[in-house]
Design a protein around this motif. Structure first.
Motif, PDB file in Angstrom:
ATOM      1  N   TYR A  82       0.832  -1.202   0.000  1.00 23.63           N
ATOM      2  CA  TYR A  82       0.000   0.000   0.000  1.00 23.63           C
ATOM      3  C   TYR A  82       0.873   1.262   0.000  1.00 23.63           C
ATOM      4  CZ  TYR A  82      -3.523  -3.398   1.584  1.00 23.63           C
ATOM      5  OH  TYR A  82      -4.357  -4.481   1.693  1.00 23.63           O
ATOM      6  N   PRO A  83       1.438   1.610  -1.157  1.00 22.07           N
ATOM      7  CA  PRO A  83       2.301   2.796  -1.213  1.00 22.07           C
ATOM      8  C   PRO A  83       1.564   4.097  -0.920  1.00 22.07           C
ATOM      9  CG  PRO A  83       1.830   1.980  -3.416  1.00 22.07           C
ATOM     10  CD  PRO A  83       1.321   0.950  -2.464  1.00 22.07           C
ATOM     11  N   GLU A  84       0.250   4.109  -1.149  1.00 20.06           N
ATOM     12  CA  GLU A  84      -0.513   5.323  -0.874  1.00 20.06           C
ATOM     13  C   GLU A  84      -0.711   5.530   0.622  1.00 20.06           C
ATOM     14  OE1 GLU A  84      -3.386   1.959  -0.912  1.00 20.06           O
ATOM     15  OE2 GLU A  84      -1.646   2.568  -2.107  1.00 20.06           O
ATOM     16  N   LYS A  85      -0.541   4.476   1.407  1.00 21.54           N
ATOM     17  CA  LYS A  85      -0.703   4.557   2.857  1.00 21.54           C
ATOM     18  C   LYS A  85       0.633   4.762   3.568  1.00 21.54           C
ATOM     19  CE  LYS A  85      -5.188   3.612   3.235  1.00 21.54           C
ATOM     20  NZ  LYS A  85      -6.164   4.489   3.920  1.00 21.54           N
ATOM     21  N   ALA A  86       1.640   4.023   3.158  1.00 22.60           N
ATOM     22  CA  ALA A  86       2.955   4.091   3.805  1.00 22.60           C
ATOM     23  C   ALA A  86       4.039   4.063   2.735  1.00 22.60           C
ATOM     24  CB  ALA A  86       3.122   2.934   4.786  1.00 22.60           C
ATOM     25  N   PRO A  87       4.194   5.141   1.987  1.00 20.32           N
ATOM     26  CA  PRO A  87       5.117   5.155   0.844  1.00 20.32           C
ATOM     27  C   PRO A  87       6.561   4.856   1.192  1.00 20.32           C
ATOM     28  CG  PRO A  87       4.395   7.385   1.420  1.00 20.32           C
ATOM     29  CD  PRO A  87       3.524   6.439   2.176  1.00 20.32           C
ATOM     30  N   ASN A  88       7.043   5.348   2.328  1.00 17.80           N
ATOM     31  CA  ASN A  88       8.454   5.143   2.675  1.00 17.80           C
ATOM     32  C   ASN A  88       8.746   3.699   3.080  1.00 17.80           C
ATOM     33  OD1 ASN A  88       9.169   7.858   2.207  1.00 17.80           O
ATOM     34  ND2 ASN A  88       8.402   8.445   4.213  1.00 17.80           N
ATOM     35  N   HIS A  89       7.792   3.077   3.759  1.00 22.75           N
ATOM     36  CA  HIS A  89       7.980   1.675   4.136  1.00 22.75           C
ATOM     37  C   HIS A  89       7.916   0.770   2.911  1.00 22.75           C
ATOM     38  CE1 HIS A  89       7.341   3.204   8.195  1.00 22.75           C
ATOM     39  NE2 HIS A  89       7.837   2.052   8.630  1.00 22.75           N
ATOM     40  N   VAL A  90       7.005   1.056   1.992  1.00 16.21           N
ATOM     41  CA  VAL A  90       6.908   0.277   0.767  1.00 16.21           C
ATOM     42  C   VAL A  90       8.183   0.445  -0.061  1.00 16.21           C
ATOM     43  CG1 VAL A  90       5.721   0.088  -1.455  1.00 16.21           C
ATOM     44  CG2 VAL A  90       4.395   0.287   0.653  1.00 16.21           C
ATOM     45  N   GLN A 188       0.012   2.014  16.081  1.00 14.82           N
ATOM     46  CA  GLN A 188       1.218   1.928  16.905  1.00 14.82           C
ATOM     47  C   GLN A 188       2.392   1.378  16.084  1.00 14.82           C
ATOM     48  OE1 GLN A 188       1.244   3.067  20.134  1.00 14.82           O
ATOM     49  NE2 GLN A 188      -0.887   3.653  19.724  1.00 14.82           N
ATOM     50  N   TYR A 189       2.041   0.643  15.038  1.00 13.49           N
ATOM     51  CA  TYR A 189       3.031   0.080  14.120  1.00 13.49           C
ATOM     52  C   TYR A 189       2.612   0.431  12.690  1.00 13.49           C
ATOM     53  CZ  TYR A 189       5.233  -2.490  17.902  1.00 13.49           C
ATOM     54  OH  TYR A 189       5.898  -2.799  19.054  1.00 13.49           O
ATOM     55  N   SER A 190       3.589   0.577  11.812  1.00  9.64           N
ATOM     56  CA  SER A 190       3.339   1.024  10.438  1.00  9.64           C
ATOM     57  C   SER A 190       2.980  -0.169   9.545  1.00  9.64           C
ATOM     58  CB  SER A 190       4.549   1.755   9.887  1.00  9.64           C
ATOM     59  OG  SER A 190       4.865   2.887  10.681  1.00  9.64           O
ATOM     60  N   ALA A 191       1.690  -0.349   9.329  1.00  8.03           N
ATOM     61  CA  ALA A 191       1.226  -1.395   8.417  1.00  8.03           C
ATOM     62  C   ALA A 191       1.347  -0.872   6.980  1.00  8.03           C
ATOM     63  CB  ALA A 191      -0.221  -1.768   8.731  1.00  8.03           C
ATOM     64  N   PHE A 192       1.858  -1.717   6.084  1.00  3.77           N
ATOM     65  CA  PHE A 192       2.057  -1.219   4.720  1.00  3.77           C
ATOM     66  C   PHE A 192       1.707  -2.248   3.638  1.00  3.77           C
ATOM     67  CE2 PHE A 192       6.049  -3.002   6.207  1.00  3.77           C
ATOM     68  CZ  PHE A 192       6.583  -3.686   5.118  1.00  3.77           C
ATOM     69  N   GLY A 193       1.011  -3.316   4.018  1.00  4.23           N
ATOM     70  CA  GLY A 193       0.614  -4.291   3.026  1.00  4.23           C
ATOM     71  C   GLY A 193      -0.225  -5.400   3.631  1.00  4.23           C
ATOM     72  N   LYS A 194      -0.613  -6.355   2.784  1.00  2.00           N
ATOM     73  CA  LYS A 194      -1.407  -7.473   3.269  1.00  2.00           C
ATOM     74  C   LYS A 194      -1.212  -8.689   2.361  1.00  2.00           C
ATOM     75  CE  LYS A 194      -5.801  -8.604   5.369  1.00  2.00           C
ATOM     76  NZ  LYS A 194      -7.000  -8.016   5.968  1.00  2.00           N
ATOM     77  N   VAL A 195      -1.204  -9.859   2.981  1.00  7.03           N
ATOM     78  CA  VAL A 195      -1.102 -11.116   2.248  1.00  7.03           C
ATOM     79  C   VAL A 195      -2.415 -11.360   1.515  1.00  7.03           C
ATOM     80  CG1 VAL A 195      -0.847 -13.619   2.428  1.00  7.03           C
ATOM     81  CG2 VAL A 195       0.572 -12.116   3.835  1.00  7.03           C
ATOM     82  N   THR A 196      -2.331 -11.642   0.226  1.00  8.71           N
ATOM     83  CA  THR A 196      -3.535 -11.912  -0.569  1.00  8.71           C
ATOM     84  C   THR A 196      -3.634 -13.383  -0.955  1.00  8.71           C
ATOM     85  OG1 THR A 196      -2.339 -11.322  -2.594  1.00  8.71           O
ATOM     86  CG2 THR A 196      -3.586  -9.578  -1.505  1.00  8.71           C
TER      87      THR A 196
END
Length: 199
Positions: A82-90, A188-196
């Motif tokens: 999810y680059p639109e949510k957490a671009p730096n982590h992605v 509290q933690y930077s979520a940046f994706g999900k298992v599909t």
């Protein structure tokens, strides 16, 4: 390891298309009338507009399709980022994956019903001379830490999130995948994706 998908810019195809049409038009000019050439030029504009529309649509699909594949001994795990949510982590995740830093890194912390953590590219990499299972979980990459990007993504089954120390801005290379809902981690933690696929 983890591999990222690569897309080729559609404008390269525009160039090839125009060159091909130019040679085609020159060949036809020697055989057919000027009237036919005018029709060909008009058709070229229509074809060009169609290709522009289709290419923009394809580019949008690639831009939204941020998929990574985590290759494990028992099979592949597909992860949507999810680059639109957490671009730096992605960006960090892709950078380390594309450079092969995650290849051979173990899951050093697995808690049934909670999560599995990996990504220690320093002490958790079985291909590295620094590999030390007792220290796995304490290391990271040589890149600077990533500042927190807390979002509205809930930590549910399959959520990909950045591991860190007590400092919210200490995420580096480690990440974890939730086995079940963990609402106490939300914001509290930077979520940046999900298992599909693959869980």
């Amino acid at each position: 390891g983890i591999k990222a998908g690569v897309s080729i810019t559609p404008f390269f195809f525009f160039f090839l298309h125009n060159v091909a049409l130019l040679f085609w038009a020159i060949n036809l000019y020697e055989k057919f009338s000027l009237f036919f050439i005018i029709i060909l030029i008009l058709m070229k504009k229509v074809i060009y507009l169609f290709i522009v529309f289709f290419s923009l649509l394809s580019t949008n699909i690639f831009a939204q399709n941020n998929l990574m594949i985590l290759k494990l001994t028992y099979g592949d795990v597909e992860i949507e980022l999810y680059p639109e949510k957490a671009p730096n982590h992605v960006k960090r995740f892709k950078e380390l994956a594309d450079s092969g830093k995650y290849d051979g890194v173990v899951f050093h912390r697995v808690i049934e019903g909670f999560m599995a953590q990996t990504g220690d590219v320093k002490f958790g990499n079985t291909n590295s001379p620094d590999y030390n299972l007792s220290l796995a979980g304490t290391g990271g990459s040589e890149l600077p830490n990533v500042n927190a990007e807390f979002t509205d993504i809930a930590h549910t089954r399959g959520t990909l999130s950045a591991a860190r120390s007590a400092d919210p801005d200490s995420a580096n290379s480690q990440f974890f995948i939730c086995f079940d809902s963990a609402p106490h981690l939300d914001r509290q933690y930077s979520a940046f994706g999900k298992v599909t696929k693959g869980m």
